[in-house]
Write a protein that holds these residues in place. Structure first.
Motif, PDB file in Angstrom:
ATOM      1  N   LEU A 469       0.841  -1.198   0.000  1.00  0.00           N
ATOM      2  CA  LEU A 469       0.000   0.000   0.000  1.00  0.00           C
ATOM      3  C   LEU A 469       0.879   1.253   0.000  1.00  0.00           C
ATOM      4  N   LEU A 470       1.692   1.411   1.018  1.00  0.00           N
ATOM      5  CA  LEU A 470       2.505   2.625   1.143  1.00  0.00           C
ATOM      6  C   LEU A 470       3.414   2.822  -0.063  1.00  0.00           C
ATOM      7  N   GLN A 471       4.076   1.757  -0.511  1.00  0.00           N
ATOM      8  CA  GLN A 471       5.039   1.897  -1.611  1.00  0.00           C
ATOM      9  C   GLN A 471       4.366   1.935  -2.972  1.00  0.00           C
ATOM     10  N   ILE A 472       3.457   1.003  -3.230  1.00  0.00           N
ATOM     11  CA  ILE A 472       2.958   0.875  -4.606  1.00  0.00           C
ATOM     12  C   ILE A 472       1.819   1.831  -4.913  1.00  0.00           C
ATOM     13  N   ASN A 473       1.228   2.432  -3.889  1.00  0.00           N
ATOM     14  CA  ASN A 473       0.074   3.294  -4.115  1.00  0.00           C
ATOM     15  C   ASN A 473       0.235   4.588  -3.314  1.00  0.00           C
ATOM     16  N   PRO A 474       1.226   5.409  -3.686  1.00  0.00           N
ATOM     17  CA  PRO A 474       1.514   6.608  -2.884  1.00  0.00           C
ATOM     18  C   PRO A 474       0.366   7.601  -2.831  1.00  0.00           C
ATOM     19  N   SER A 475      -0.412   7.723  -3.906  1.00  0.00           N
ATOM     20  CA  SER A 475      -1.521   8.688  -3.889  1.00  0.00           C
ATOM     21  C   SER A 475      -2.600   8.251  -2.910  1.00  0.00           C
ATOM     22  N   LEU A 476      -2.911   6.968  -2.890  1.00  0.00           N
ATOM     23  CA  LEU A 476      -3.894   6.473  -1.929  1.00  0.00           C
ATOM     24  C   LEU A 476      -3.350   6.576  -0.503  1.00  0.00           C
ATOM     25  N   SER A 477      -2.076   6.251  -0.325  1.00  0.00           N
ATOM     26  CA  SER A 477      -1.461   6.342   1.004  1.00  0.00           C
ATOM     27  C   SER A 477      -1.521   7.761   1.536  1.00  0.00           C
ATOM     28  N   SER A 478      -1.256   8.743   0.677  1.00  0.00           N
ATOM     29  CA  SER A 478      -1.316  10.151   1.106  1.00  0.00           C
ATOM     30  C   SER A 478      -2.735  10.546   1.491  1.00  0.00           C
ATOM     31  N   LEU A 479      -3.708  10.070   0.715  1.00  0.00           N
ATOM     32  CA  LEU A 479      -5.104  10.379   1.031  1.00  0.00           C
ATOM     33  C   LEU A 479      -5.488   9.793   2.388  1.00  0.00           C
ATOM     34  N   ILE A 480      -5.061   8.560   2.645  1.00  0.00           N
ATOM     35  CA  ILE A 480      -5.371   7.921   3.930  1.00  0.00           C
ATOM     36  C   ILE A 480      -4.712   8.688   5.079  1.00  0.00           C
ATOM     37  N   THR A 481      -3.447   9.040   4.906  1.00  0.00           N
ATOM     38  CA  THR A 481      -2.732   9.759   5.958  1.00  0.00           C
ATOM     39  C   THR A 481      -3.356  11.124   6.227  1.00  0.00           C
ATOM     40  N   ASP A 482      -3.778  11.804   5.170  1.00  0.00           N
ATOM     41  CA  ASP A 482      -4.447  13.099   5.353  1.00  0.00           C
ATOM     42  C   ASP A 482      -5.736  12.942   6.163  1.00  0.00           C
ATOM     43  N   ALA A 483      -6.391  11.793   5.988  1.00  0.00           N
ATOM     44  CA  ALA A 483      -7.681  11.589   6.655  1.00  0.00           C
ATOM     45  C   ALA A 483      -7.530  11.132   8.100  1.00  0.00           C
ATOM     46  N   ILE A 484      -6.638  10.171   8.350  1.00  0.00           N
ATOM     47  CA  ILE A 484      -6.592   9.559   9.696  1.00  0.00           C
ATOM     48  C   ILE A 484      -5.232   9.689  10.361  1.00  0.00           C
ATOM     49  N   GLY A 485      -4.274  10.339   9.684  1.00  0.00           N
ATOM     50  CA  GLY A 485      -2.944  10.471  10.259  1.00  0.00           C
ATOM     51  C   GLY A 485      -2.058   9.297   9.880  1.00  0.00           C
ATOM     52  N   PRO A 486      -0.762   9.356  10.235  1.00  0.00           N
ATOM     53  CA  PRO A 486       0.201   8.342   9.795  1.00  0.00           C
ATOM     54  C   PRO A 486       0.283   7.104  10.681  1.00  0.00           C
ATOM     55  N   LYS A 487      -0.517   7.030  11.725  1.00  0.00           N
ATOM     56  CA  LYS A 487      -0.408   5.912  12.669  1.00  0.00           C
ATOM     57  C   LYS A 487      -0.541   4.561  11.978  1.00  0.00           C
ATOM     58  N   TRP A 488      -1.348   4.491  10.917  1.00  0.00           N
ATOM     59  CA  TRP A 488      -1.620   3.220  10.243  1.00  0.00           C
ATOM     60  C   TRP A 488      -0.363   2.593   9.661  1.00  0.00           C
ATOM     61  N   ILE A 489       0.657   3.392   9.382  1.00  0.00           N
ATOM     62  CA  ILE A 489       1.874   2.847   8.781  1.00  0.00           C
ATOM     63  C   ILE A 489       2.586   1.939   9.782  1.00  0.00           C
ATOM     64  N   HIS A 490       2.550   2.317  11.050  1.00  0.00           N
ATOM     65  CA  HIS A 490       3.123   1.468  12.103  1.00  0.00           C
ATOM     66  C   HIS A 490       2.107   0.480  12.665  1.00  0.00           C
ATOM     67  N   PRO A 492      -1.214  -1.055  11.308  1.00  0.00           N
ATOM     68  CA  PRO A 492      -2.133  -1.119  10.170  1.00  0.00           C
ATOM     69  C   PRO A 492      -3.600  -1.301  10.536  1.00  0.00           C
ATOM     70  N   GLN A 493      -3.876  -1.841  11.723  1.00  0.00           N
ATOM     71  CA  GLN A 493      -5.286  -1.992  12.068  1.00  0.00           C
ATOM     72  C   GLN A 493      -5.954  -0.639  12.323  1.00  0.00           C
ATOM     73  N   ALA A 494      -5.147   0.432  12.412  1.00  0.00           N
ATOM     74  CA  ALA A 494      -5.721   1.779  12.520  1.00  0.00           C
ATOM     75  C   ALA A 494      -6.453   2.190  11.244  1.00  0.00           C
ATOM     76  N   LEU A 495      -6.263   1.432  10.160  1.00  0.00           N
ATOM     77  CA  LEU A 495      -7.008   1.719   8.927  1.00  0.00           C
ATOM     78  C   LEU A 495      -8.518   1.663   9.141  1.00  0.00           C
ATOM     79  N   ILE A 496      -8.940   0.979  10.207  1.00  0.00           N
ATOM     80  CA  ILE A 496     -10.372   0.870  10.476  1.00  0.00           C
ATOM     81  C   ILE A 496     -11.004   2.243  10.669  1.00  0.00           C
ATOM     82  N   GLN A 497     -10.183   3.234  11.010  1.00  0.00           N
ATOM     83  CA  GLN A 497     -10.705   4.591  11.208  1.00  0.00           C
ATOM     84  C   GLN A 497     -11.252   5.199   9.918  1.00  0.00           C
ATOM     85  N   LEU A 498     -10.899   4.606   8.778  1.00  0.00           N
ATOM     86  CA  LEU A 498     -11.435   5.100   7.502  1.00  0.00           C
ATOM     87  C   LEU A 498     -12.942   4.943   7.417  1.00  0.00           C
ATOM     88  N   LEU A 499     -13.527   4.063   8.222  1.00  0.00           N
ATOM     89  CA  LEU A 499     -14.977   3.895   8.196  1.00  0.00           C
ATOM     90  C   LEU A 499     -15.700   5.187   8.547  1.00  0.00           C
TER      91      LEU A 499
END
Length: 809
Positions: A469-490, A492-499
């Motif tokens: 995700l982080l490497q192959i899809n930088p535009s999506l990764s940036s959108l996610i980080t803008d929305a929920i912050g960078p915590k998901w990179i360390h 990943p279950q923090a991605l649930i906050q996208l709901l």
């Protein structure tokens, strides 16, 4: 390394001048790649040594991951991300007049794997380092990867994949740590002065196992583990042909060739006796060299006694291929360290854990008794003794199982069963998805489960979200980080906050724009590779994975033909345009798989050149599918095809990668699809077809006749007739073997049985896709729940529940 542009650019300039013998004005993309790789390599060497020293100084337990495959792909971008310098490296590359992708592509794919098994091993190494668990991966440094695939007139042609043609900057040759591995010869038994039996080996063929170490960097830390790959070399150089007897010299030359072939090819063709023997050599070469290295390290660095070896090392066997490690450790402990059988067996069974990756009987390796005995006489003696003791324990301790001893034995019918050896010699046996583990316990290994219930456990596979995700899809990764912050990179279950954003119209619009841009980039790549233009607004329906009948690429093609026939009859039919994208390699000696590839390409040629449908249907087969191609396809995928025959796919990891990038799955209740469905809910996945228990019932009881479907479903009859009568083929009966396999071998993977349900479910896909808001909500839900399938979670489960491993903080 300072994280600033000026420093990095100056370092690059110095590397270009001093190591590449060029300047910033005259350098090539290749020069820039080697310069940047050298900067990163130099930067991590100190941390690499520090990690090893801390592991030894703290007597930390280490996991050793034995695998015949490590499909690591390209490391340059991965290492730049992990070391925190990707952006300044890209800026430097652009300052030098190149595009980053052009430079990164100079690194060859280290294609040391065939599919999910090898990619899983690579993801596990990434997570181990990122979570700071001491670990070493052990594999073979194959000079040639699987093969370079070319499609010529629709057919797969295999070319050598010489990935080491250019210098590989990440590896370090460690000749001083080479060990000898012996094959053949005879075993002489005598009584040692201590009263124990002594085994001496005579007239063996010696092979030198020379290690090449590759650093495996952790993300955003200073932790660096090792992937150690062994190269097979001759113990001494050849003599001078001028001074040597010609016959002797050329005999020696042939012998050297035989030795170097051990690390020559990934998966040599085992359809012949010699090919099978070479594969067995490879497996023993790997495990013997690896275990010798572990024992040497243990004696040099540990204060523990050999009886505590399992406190220093946990050894994970990745599928049956490295199962010979069990008798090899017994050999080393008894013959070299002078331990008794009982002492050695206790150590061995406390050290090894076994991961099973398949329910397919043909994938559970067996070796002819005669071959193993002649090639590895001492190892065979030990296996024979393990088998004898195991069978005796069954006879005396489980009288109710006496009739099943031939079925459970490690050696039976002149075959040595490697899965049985792994089951008996390991303290843990795990499947790789909940359904898969249940099938092992309830069907395939049911009796072993009754014997060793505490050994069986499940560890659902995972993928490293940092690459996928982080490497192959930088535009999506940036959108996610803008929305929920960078915590998901360390975490990943923090991605649930996208709901939280599932009903946020501006966010959904941005998500849709990211997908469209990724589809545009893939469309450009498709045009570059094939000359075909595809509609970026069409559904990108993607089926990329190893070609095997059970993965049912054929079912997908039958759906394409159904749509084609519908459109030919009614050109005004209102359908959403589709681009069907395939990528797959078939094993060189797997005839039916190669026929399916040919069929896909023939169908593609006809559909893509038919003016009646080419604006609504396109079929693209991207040749030479590998990690780097996957990295292009996955971010652009709308629909993820995971349509294996239920009960046949152990887990799957392509399903996880596409889910993590927002694709929606169409699939059977097989492997990890079940766990994906349980998380995202029925409303965010498309499930169809037979269930595993129904497939098993048909296998056990009969009741299914493919010919009945041929006679009663006009859609199926029409497609099979087209396959057979030359409509899709250069001549009549061009695909007769596929046709006969379906009708006369009774459709062994239930392609026809699931056809109707598959067609109906695709109608639901089209309906959902037309509602862009609804579809994008499904994308968000899939990404949000995908953190569960990070390999970080999988590794934490292995570490705490199997290996008893703690992170080195």
């Amino acid at each position: 390394m300072r994280n600033d542009f000026e420093t990095f650019f100056q370092l690059t300039k110095e590397k270009l001048e001093n190591e590449c013998q060029t300047t910033v004005d005259d350098c090539t993309a290749s020069d820039v790649y080697y310069a940047i790789a050298s900067i990163v390599k130099n930067d991590l060497i100190g941390d690499w040594s520090k990690t090893e020293n801390e592991t030894n100084n703290k007597s930390a337990k280490k996991v050793c991951y034995l695998s015949m495959e490590f499909l690591v792909g390209r490391l340059i971008e991965n290492n730049l991300i992990n070391r925190g310098v990707l952006n300044i490296a890209k800026e430097t590359i652009q300052e030098l007049g190149f595009e980053p992708e052009e430079v990164f592509m100079q690194e060859p794919d280290a294609a040391l794997g065939n599919g999910g098994l090898g990619r899983l091993a690579a993801c596990f190494l990434d997570s181990l380092a990122s979570l700071r668990y001491p670990a070493c991966g052990y594999g073979i440094r194959y000079r040639y990867g699987l093969f370079q695939q070319r499609i010529i007139q629709g057919e797969q042609i295999e070319l050598p994949d010489y990935w080491l043609e250019q210098r590989y900057p990440w590896e370090e040759r460690k000749f001083e740590e080479a060990v000898s591995v012996h094959f053949g010869g005879t075993v002489r038994t005598s009584t040692h002065e201590d009263g124990k039996l002594q085994f001496d080996y005579e007239h063996t063929d010696e092979v030198l196992a020379v290690p090449y170490d590759i650093p495996i960097t952790g993300f955003d830390n200073e932790f660096v583990n090792t992937l150690r790959l062994y190269s097979a070399e001759t113990p001494s150089p050849l003599g001078d042909p001028v001074t040597c007897e010609d016959v002797a010299y050329y005999h020696e030359l042939g012998h050297e060739h035989d030795i170097t072939q051990i690390s020559g090819y990934l998966y040599p063709d085992d359809s012949s006796y010699e090919g099978k023997r070479l594969r067995l050599k490879q497996q023993y070469f790997l495990v013997s060299a690896s275990l010798q290295n572990m024992l040497r390290s243990f004696k040099e660095n540990s204060q523990r006694t050999l009886n505590e070896f399992h406190e220093s090392f946990a050894i994970q066997i990745n599928d049956t291929h490295p199962s010979l490690a069990i008798p090899e450790l017994m050999r080393l402990l008894m013959d070299q360290e002078r331990l008794s059988w009982d002492e050695a067996w206790k150590i061995t069974t406390q050290t090894f854990a076994y991961t099973n990756h398949t329910t397919l009987q043909e994938a559970l390796e067996t070796w002819p008794k005669e071959m193993l005995e002649s090639l590895l006489p001492r190892i065979y003696m030990i296996i024979d003794e393990i088998n004898e003791r195991f069978c005796q324990s069954l006879w005396f301790d489980y009288p109710e199982l006496r009739e099943k001893i031939p079925e459970l034995a490690i050696i039976a019918d002149d075959q040595v069963k490697m899965a049985h050896l792994a089951l008996v010699g390991s303290f843990s046996v795990n499947g790789v998805a909940r359904l898969h583990t249940n099938i092992l316990k309830e069907q395939e290994m049911k009796t072993f489960y009754t014997l060793f219930p505490d050994r069986f456990n499940n560890k659902t596979n995972g993928i490293t979200h940092r690459r996928w995700l982080l490497q192959i899809n930088p535009s999506l990764s940036s959108l996610i980080t803008d929305a929920i912050g960078p915590k998901w990179i360390h975490e990943p279950q923090a991605l649930i906050q996208l709901l939280r954003y599932a009903n946020d119209a501006p966010f959904l619009q941005q998500m849709d724009e990211v997908k469209r841009e990724n589809k545009r980039l893939l469309s450009e790549y498709i045009y570059q590779e094939t000359g075909m233009t595809v509609d970026e607004n069409s559904i990108f329906d993607v089926h990329v994975k190893r070609l095997h009948e059970y993965k049912r690429q054929l079912l997908n093609v039958f759906h394409i033909l159904h749509l084609y026939n519908e459109l030919k009859e009614n050109p005004q039919l209102d359908v959403t345009p589709r681009t069907f994208i395939f990528g797959a390699k078939a094993a060189p000696n797997y005839y039916l798989a190669k026929e399916i590839i040919k069929f896909i390409n023939v169908v593609a040629s006809i559909i893509n050149n038919d003016p009646d449908v080419r604006d609504k249907l396109k079929v693209i087969f991207l040749e030479n599918y590998n990690v780097s191609v996957a990295e292009r396809i996955i971010p652009a995928t709308d629909l993820s095809e995971q349509i294996s025959t239920a009960g046949k796919e152990a887990s799957g990891t392509g399903n996880m990668k596409m889910m993590m990038n927002g694709a929606v799955t169409i699939g059977t209740l097989d492997g990890a699809n079940i766990e994906i469905r349980d998380l995202v809910g029925d409303e965010n996945i498309f499930i169809f077809g037979l269930r595993a228990e129904e497939v098993q019932a048909y296998h056990n009881n009969g009741g299914y006749m493919a010919r009945d479907l041929y006679n009663t479903d006009p859609r199926i009859k029409r497609i099979l007739d087209q396959m057979h009568n030359g409509t899709f083929g250069r001549e009549e009966r061009a695909f007769k073997d596929l046709y006969y396999n379906l009708l006369y071998h009774n459709d062994p993977y239930f392609v026809l049985k699931d056809f109707d349900a598959y067609i109906e479910t695709h109608e639901l896909v089209e309906r959902a896709y037309r509602n862009r808001g609804e579809w994008t909500q499904m994308n968000v839900a899939n990404i949000a729940y995908s953190g569960k399938f990070s390999s970080d979670r999988t590794i934490q489960e292995y570490a705490s529940q199997i290996w008893k491993l703690k992170p080195l903080l």
